[in-house]
Design a protein around this motif. Structure first.
Motif, mmCIF file in Angstrom:
data_model
loop_
_atom_site.group_PDB
_atom_site.id
_atom_site.type_symbol
_atom_site.label_atom_id
_atom_site.label_comp_id
_atom_site.label_asym_id
_atom_site.label_seq_id
_atom_site.Cartn_x
_atom_site.Cartn_y
_atom_site.Cartn_z
ATOM 1 N N MET A 1 2.719 48.123 -15.855
ATOM 2 C CA MET A 1 1.763 47.039 -14.906
ATOM 3 C C MET A 1 1.425 47.730 -13.671
ATOM 4 O O MET A 1 0.886 46.661 -12.928
ATOM 5 N N ALA A 2 1.460 48.622 -13.381
ATOM 6 C CA ALA A 2 1.292 49.319 -12.142
ATOM 7 C C ALA A 2 -0.177 49.216 -11.770
ATOM 8 O O ALA A 2 -1.120 49.351 -12.437
ATOM 9 N N ASN A 3 -0.532 48.787 -10.545
ATOM 10 C CA ASN A 3 -1.585 48.999 -9.969
ATOM 11 C C ASN A 3 -2.773 47.928 -10.669
ATOM 12 O O ASN A 3 -3.995 47.794 -10.604
ATOM 13 N N LEU A 6 -4.436 41.194 -11.619
ATOM 14 C CA LEU A 6 -4.594 40.206 -12.478
ATOM 15 C C LEU A 6 -5.674 39.219 -11.744
ATOM 16 O O LEU A 6 -5.913 38.966 -10.940
ATOM 17 N N SER A 7 -6.167 38.260 -12.858
ATOM 18 C CA SER A 7 -7.123 37.382 -12.502
ATOM 19 C C SER A 7 -6.488 36.218 -11.737
ATOM 20 O O SER A 7 -5.509 35.749 -12.247
ATOM 21 N N SER A 8 -7.082 35.803 -10.882
ATOM 22 C CA SER A 8 -6.807 34.441 -10.108
ATOM 23 C C SER A 8 -7.906 33.543 -9.864
ATOM 24 O O SER A 8 -9.004 34.088 -10.165
ATOM 25 N N LYS A 9 -7.986 32.479 -9.518
ATOM 26 C CA LYS A 9 -9.172 31.469 -9.433
ATOM 27 C C LYS A 9 -10.105 32.111 -8.455
ATOM 28 O O LYS A 9 -11.132 31.785 -8.425
ATOM 29 N N ASN A 25 -14.959 37.878 -17.489
ATOM 30 C CA ASN A 25 -14.714 39.529 -17.786
ATOM 31 C C ASN A 25 -13.437 39.719 -17.554
ATOM 32 O O ASN A 25 -12.948 39.728 -16.127
ATOM 33 N N LYS A 26 -12.713 39.788 -18.691
ATOM 34 C CA LYS A 26 -11.282 39.778 -18.502
ATOM 35 C C LYS A 26 -10.663 41.237 -17.911
ATOM 36 O O LYS A 26 -11.110 42.112 -18.294
ATOM 37 N N ARG A 27 -9.670 41.177 -17.187
ATOM 38 C CA ARG A 27 -9.169 42.343 -16.599
ATOM 39 C C ARG A 27 -7.997 42.729 -17.676
ATOM 40 O O ARG A 27 -7.378 41.998 -17.984
ATOM 41 N N ALA A 28 -7.573 44.153 -17.595
ATOM 42 C CA ALA A 28 -6.478 44.686 -18.307
ATOM 43 C C ALA A 28 -5.406 43.916 -17.730
ATOM 44 O O ALA A 28 -5.124 43.906 -16.232
ATOM 45 N N GLY A 29 -4.493 43.593 -18.568
ATOM 46 C CA GLY A 29 -3.182 42.641 -18.275
ATOM 47 C C GLY A 29 -3.260 41.282 -18.282
ATOM 48 O O GLY A 29 -2.285 40.867 -18.450
ATOM 49 N N ASP A 30 -4.476 40.853 -18.175
ATOM 50 C CA ASP A 30 -4.639 39.029 -18.420
ATOM 51 C C ASP A 30 -4.058 38.984 -19.948
ATOM 52 O O ASP A 30 -4.508 39.790 -20.789
ATOM 53 N N PRO A 41 -1.529 32.666 -18.062
ATOM 54 C CA PRO A 41 -2.494 33.267 -19.019
ATOM 55 C C PRO A 41 -4.103 32.872 -18.224
ATOM 56 O O PRO A 41 -4.105 32.064 -17.610
ATOM 57 N N LEU A 42 -4.827 33.671 -18.854
ATOM 58 C CA LEU A 42 -6.258 33.497 -18.373
ATOM 59 C C LEU A 42 -6.977 32.212 -18.321
ATOM 60 O O LEU A 42 -7.414 31.572 -17.674
ATOM 61 N N SER A 43 -6.433 31.518 -19.717
ATOM 62 C CA SER A 43 -6.949 30.184 -19.650
ATOM 63 C C SER A 43 -6.733 29.193 -18.533
ATOM 64 O O SER A 43 -7.388 28.331 -18.227
ATOM 65 N N ASP A 44 -5.234 29.347 -18.123
ATOM 66 C CA ASP A 44 -4.963 28.622 -17.033
ATOM 67 C C ASP A 44 -5.736 28.974 -15.609
ATOM 68 O O ASP A 44 -6.018 27.843 -14.835
ATOM 69 N N VAL A 45 -6.078 30.319 -15.571
ATOM 70 C CA VAL A 45 -6.834 30.632 -14.204
ATOM 71 C C VAL A 45 -8.153 29.948 -14.112
ATOM 72 O O VAL A 45 -8.512 29.694 -13.264
#
Length: 232
Positions: A1-3, A6-9, A25-30, A41-45
């Motif tokens: 999970m380095a570097n 992750l998505s936030s609002k 556009n989903k980021r890797a790790g989401d 999860p991305l859905s909550d973001v």
């Protein structure tokens, strides 16, 4: 999970939005939906983003239409209304949504372009699928079409169109022809990417809007990475 970023609002990459749907556009790790990790999860973001942008009190409605694997990037569609959700689900079931992926592989496929047909069987214990040339017990038919669209210094860029949507389908089928995706240790690539991603990107979707009936053609920017930059 380095570097990982992750998505936030506040950094959510919204590619398209209207009253009924939102495409990000989903980021890797989401992760698209919550799982046993307990990670947000991305859905909550996306719900947080909608609540803040439109000053919505209480619970925000959001329907998850489809998923992408956690280490992959690219377009994910969510429904903002209960009217749009069943219509979007129907588009996926009837295969009236065209999804194009880009993948980086080190080994050149034997053919410049081909249709791959396998029977995939998922092993829930290790969350991995195996491709078989013929039907076996509890397997599902998987079909994809690929073509080489660019030769890089050390990799080949493939464009992939899915005809079916199976568990780890692209990863499994490409690995089965000796072309595991860059960074995908689970399916045979020799080393991981620095950010633990795999070089598989949901690049483009085309479909008719479930409410307005407008034809949509949406493309996701590539991840910020020197090798992906060389693909353009």
């Amino acid at each position: 999970m380095a570097n990982k970023i992750l998505s936030s609002k506040d950094n959510l990459q919204v590619i398209y939005e209207d009253n009924h749907i939102i495409v990000v556009n989903k980021r890797a790790g989401d992760i698209v939906q919550g799982d046993k990790t307990g990670d947000k999860p991305l859905s909550d973001v996306v719900k947080d983003y909608i609540a803040e942008k439109y000053n919505k009190p209480g619970n925000v409605y959001l329907g998850t239409v489809h998923r992408l694997d956690r280490p992959t990037t690219g377009l994910v569609i969510f429904s903002k209304t209960s009217k749009a959700l069943p219509r979007l689900n129907k588009l996926f079931v009837s295969k009236d949504i065209s999804k194009t992926y880009w993948a980086l592989v080190k080994n050149k496929p034997k053919k410049e372009a081909d249709t791959l047909i396998h029977w995939l069987k998922k092993n829930p214990k290790n969350n991995k699928s195996t491709a078989y040339p013929k039907e076996v017990a509890e397997s599902k038919k998987a079909i994809l079409h690929y073509k080489i669209i660019k030769k890089l210094d050390n990799y080949y860029l493939l464009e992939i169109n899915l005809e079916t949507g199976r568990h780890h389908q692209i990863r499994t089928q490409l690995a089965s022809i000796g072309c595991p995706i860059k960074g995908d240790l689970k399916y045979g690539f020799d080393r991981s990417n620095k950010d633990a991603s795999i070089s598989l990107h949901a690049r483009n979707i085309q479909f008719t809007h479930p409410v307005s009936k407008e034809d949509l053609n949406i493309t996701a920017p590539l991840p910020k990475d020197a090798i992906w930059d060389a693909c353009l």
